[in-house]
Design a protein around this motif. Structure first.
Motif, PDB file in Angstrom:
ATOM      1  N   THR A   1      12.697 -11.767 -35.543  1.00  2.74           N
ATOM      2  CA  THR A   1      13.615 -12.400 -34.596  1.00  2.74           C
ATOM      3  C   THR A   1      12.887 -13.085 -33.450  1.00  2.74           C
ATOM      4  OG1 THR A   1      13.818 -10.305 -33.376  1.00  2.74           O
ATOM      5  CG2 THR A   1      15.436 -10.725 -35.114  1.00  2.74           C
ATOM      6  N   ALA A   2      11.554 -13.037 -33.465  1.00  3.00           N
ATOM      7  CA  ALA A   2      10.783 -13.575 -32.341  1.00  3.00           C
ATOM      8  C   ALA A   2      11.021 -15.071 -32.190  1.00  3.00           C
ATOM      9  CB  ALA A   2       9.295 -13.299 -32.545  1.00  3.00           C
ATOM     10  N   ASP A   3      11.272 -15.477 -30.970  1.00  3.31           N
ATOM     11  CA  ASP A   3      11.454 -16.884 -30.649  1.00  3.31           C
ATOM     12  C   ASP A   3      10.114 -17.469 -30.219  1.00  3.31           C
ATOM     13  OD1 ASP A   3      12.053 -18.893 -28.124  1.00  3.31           O
ATOM     14  OD2 ASP A   3      13.432 -19.186 -29.805  1.00  3.31           O
ATOM     15  N   GLU A   4       9.697 -18.561 -30.879  1.00  2.52           N
ATOM     16  CA  GLU A   4       8.380 -19.123 -30.615  1.00  2.52           C
ATOM     17  C   GLU A   4       8.231 -19.553 -29.159  1.00  2.52           C
ATOM     18  OE1 GLU A   4       5.407 -22.587 -32.401  1.00  2.52           O
ATOM     19  OE2 GLU A   4       7.080 -21.825 -33.585  1.00  2.52           O
ATOM     20  N   THR A   5       9.301 -20.090 -28.590  1.00  2.58           N
ATOM     21  CA  THR A   5       9.244 -20.519 -27.187  1.00  2.58           C
ATOM     22  C   THR A   5       9.049 -19.330 -26.264  1.00  2.58           C
ATOM     23  OG1 THR A   5      10.681 -22.408 -27.664  1.00  2.58           O
ATOM     24  CG2 THR A   5      10.487 -21.730 -25.359  1.00  2.58           C
ATOM     25  N   GLU A   6       9.792 -18.256 -26.526  1.00  2.00           N
ATOM     26  CA  GLU A   6       9.662 -17.056 -25.705  1.00  2.00           C
ATOM     27  C   GLU A   6       8.262 -16.464 -25.820  1.00  2.00           C
ATOM     28  OE1 GLU A   6      11.005 -14.060 -23.053  1.00  2.00           O
ATOM     29  OE2 GLU A   6      11.910 -15.961 -23.660  1.00  2.00           O
ATOM     30  N   LEU A   7       7.727 -16.409 -27.050  1.00  3.30           N
ATOM     31  CA  LEU A   7       6.367 -15.906 -27.235  1.00  3.30           C
ATOM     32  C   LEU A   7       5.358 -16.781 -26.500  1.00  3.30           C
ATOM     33  CD1 LEU A   7       6.349 -14.922 -31.024  1.00  3.30           C
ATOM     34  CD2 LEU A   7       6.170 -13.371 -29.087  1.00  3.30           C
ATOM     35  N   GLY A   8       5.560 -18.091 -26.585  1.00  9.91           N
ATOM     36  CA  GLY A   8       4.659 -19.010 -25.894  1.00  9.91           C
ATOM     37  C   GLY A   8       4.666 -18.801 -24.389  1.00  9.91           C
ATOM     38  N   LEU A   9       5.838 -18.547 -23.832  1.00 10.62           N
ATOM     39  CA  LEU A   9       5.933 -18.293 -22.389  1.00 10.62           C
ATOM     40  C   LEU A   9       5.215 -16.995 -22.024  1.00 10.62           C
ATOM     41  CD1 LEU A   9       9.642 -19.355 -21.777  1.00 10.62           C
ATOM     42  CD2 LEU A   9       7.604 -20.501 -20.891  1.00 10.62           C
ATOM     43  N   LEU A  10       5.385 -15.981 -22.845  1.00 15.85           N
ATOM     44  CA  LEU A  10       4.678 -14.717 -22.598  1.00 15.85           C
ATOM     45  C   LEU A  10       3.161 -14.917 -22.687  1.00 15.85           C
ATOM     46  CD1 LEU A  10       6.873 -12.188 -24.620  1.00 15.85           C
ATOM     47  CD2 LEU A  10       6.455 -12.084 -22.169  1.00 15.85           C
TER      48      LEU A  10
END
Length: 527
Positions: free
Chosen positions: A505-514
């Protein structure tokens, strides 16, 4: 083939008249019994980005080394802007407007950017005028192509991405109209790779010709105008990029259908095999890079650590593997505290059931002057005896078994490891570590510089180990790789674990921000 040494003006006139920047006609090259290039025909249009893809060992780098003058073809003809040319060495190539940025940079670490750019291209015995002229030209090149870098910076103090810009500046300063880039993103962060492609776009807009050697099909689809596929030393096909697909290119490269996704069932995590608590690790300058990190990896699962390079991943892996002393914290393997300090820390980690595939295979995984069979037992040589009692026959039998299981090419036990392609060097390291049946496997950048067919194989081997109940800690700057392989994702930023995500369910944008610290928590750790 006739010699050609045009002036810049003559070169520009020729380029304007010729629709093709480079033609290779009937190129053949042998290295002993190995037919590295087989009757190669290649036409590269001026002012385009032309990709060349193929498995490791397909002959791509050999072909470009012939074009740049490192090798001489056994037969065939090179045409530059429509005119036959003899390219005896790299100086001849540069005189013809051909520059090359190698996978492993050709820079003097303790020289400045400016000194590296002019090295070998000095106008006279008096260096000051050359440096002054070069400084002015570098400013113009940086402005025109987005190649910003401090001309007075020392190379060893620059990031890998900045060093690559210096290599491009070197070629442009020498008047390159055709620029060859060999696996240019293999050592770059995602942001650095994006910046590189913006630079290549500007170069194309200015009429430069780019030849891009890469195994990353996503990059081929994103930046190239045409792409040529090589297999087993031969040119298979040249296609217009917008009229092909990653699947078609992969099949042409390997000669069979290739899965471009990882197929794996759900994980069945068991007991904790690797337990890291409050770990603090410093770099070579005693600066903390891992800052109180805690996490666990269980039997039968893959935990991926995602992050931009330079945020502590390297120091974390090296500490767990016993290659770098920890300042604080505890590492437990199978419930037992690992004592890893000292020069023999890595040996104690291996004895406890931990195997390590390092991020940099050349610096930490192989001795390239050793033969294949010697590297296949490296770190485990004590299990074959010692000194005059070393059981060489047993060691060679082990290496031969690894060659068969991991399809290491060429299947030559006595070949120096330096002479294997990057993907086959990686297979040598993976076979050595995986086939020791460890409880815990830690892997850094498992497919860096590896072709599409080998990537599929390596991913499958990692999944098999997970399904056999091993605990696997995976570090990769390739976010797609982390999301495909991992059962849990931990994100590292500035030495802290700042978040955990489910790859499903990981969102690439959210991971990128982290990964860039934009959504970083206050340093909360996670198990």
């Amino acid at each position: 083939m006739t010699s050609l040494h045009p002036t810049n003006a003559q070169r520009s006139e020729g380029a304007a008249a010729a629709p093709l920047a480079i033609e290779l006609v009937g190129i053949n090259k042998h290295f002993g019994p190995v037919h590295a290039n087989r009757d190669i025909h290649l036409a590269i249009k001026r002012g385009t980005v032309h990709g060349i893809v193929g498995e490791n060992g397909a002959g791509k780098s050999t072909l470009m080394s012939i074009l740049y003058g490192f090798y001489t073809a056994d037969s065939g003809e090179i045409r530059v802007n429509g005119t036959p040319a003899t390219i005896a060495d790299s100086r001849h190539a540069l005189a013809l407007g051909i520059g090359m940025v190698h996978q492993h940079f050709m820079l003097v670490d303790n020289f400045s950017v400016l000194e590296n750019v002019v090295l070998g291209a000095e106008d006279s015995a008096f260096l000051a005028p050359t440096l002054s002229k070069a400084r002015t030209q570098l400013k113009a090149l940086a402005r025109d192509y987005g190649l910003e870098v401090d001309p007075d910076a020392i190379i060893e103090n620059l990031s890998v991405g900045q060093q690559q810009r210096v290599e491009i500046l070197k070629a442009l300063y020498r008047g390159a109209e055709t620029l060859i880039l060999d696996e240019p993103t293999g050592v770059l962060t995602p942001d650095e790779a994006d910046h590189l492609f913006r630079i290549l776009g500007k170069l194309r807009e200015e009429g430069k010709t780019i030849i891009l050697i890469t195994h990353k099909l996503r990059e081929i689809m994103a930046i190239t105008d045409e792409v040529s596929v090589m297999r087993q030393g031969a040119m298979v096909r040249t296609l217009t990029t917008k009229e092909t697909s990653p699947g078609e290119l992969a099949e042409l490269m390997v000669g069979r259908r290739v899965l471009l996704r990882v197929e794996k069932g759900p994980a069945n995590p068991g007991k904790v095999l690797l337990d890291v608590q409050d770990l603090v690790v410093t770099d070579d300058f005693k600066v903390p890079r891992v800052k109180g990190v805690s996490f666990q990896v269980r039997a039968g699962e893959i935990v991926g650590i995602a992050g931009v390079a330079g945020n502590g991943q390297s120091e974390l892996l090296e500490s767990i593997a016993g290659m770098r002393d920890q300042l604080l914290g505890t590492i437990r393997l199978n419930g037992e505290v690992l004592s890893l300090e000292g020069d023999d820390g890595a040996a104690r980690a291996r004895a406890a059931g931990l195997a390590h595939v390092p991020e940099d295979r050349l610096r930490m995984g192989l001795v390239t002057t050793f033969s294949e069979w010697e590297n296949s037992i490296l770190g485990y040589q004590h299990t074959y005896g010692s000194g005059p009692g070393l059981d060489i026959a047993k060691a060679r039998a082990t290496a031969e078994d690894y060659i068969k299981k991991f399809d290491i090419r060429p299947p030559n036990l006595d070949l120096k490891t330096a002479n294997f392609s990057g993907g086959n060097q990686q297979k040598i390291v993976l076979a050595r570590e995986m086939e020791r049946n460890p409880d815990v496997l830690i892997v850094g950048q498992p497919t860096r510089g590896v072709d599409i067919g080998a990537i599929e194989f390596i991913h499958n081997q990692i999944i098999k180990m997970r399904d056999a109940g091993k605990a696997i800690l995976l570090v990769s700057v390739e976010l797609d790789e982390i999301r495909s392989l991992a059962d849990r994702i931990l994100v590292i930023f500035d030495g802290h674990i700042v978040g955990e995500a489910d790859p499903a369910t990981a969102d690439e944008t959210e991971l990128g921000l982290l990964m860039t610290g934009s959504h970083a928590s206050s340093g909360k750790e996670t198990n």
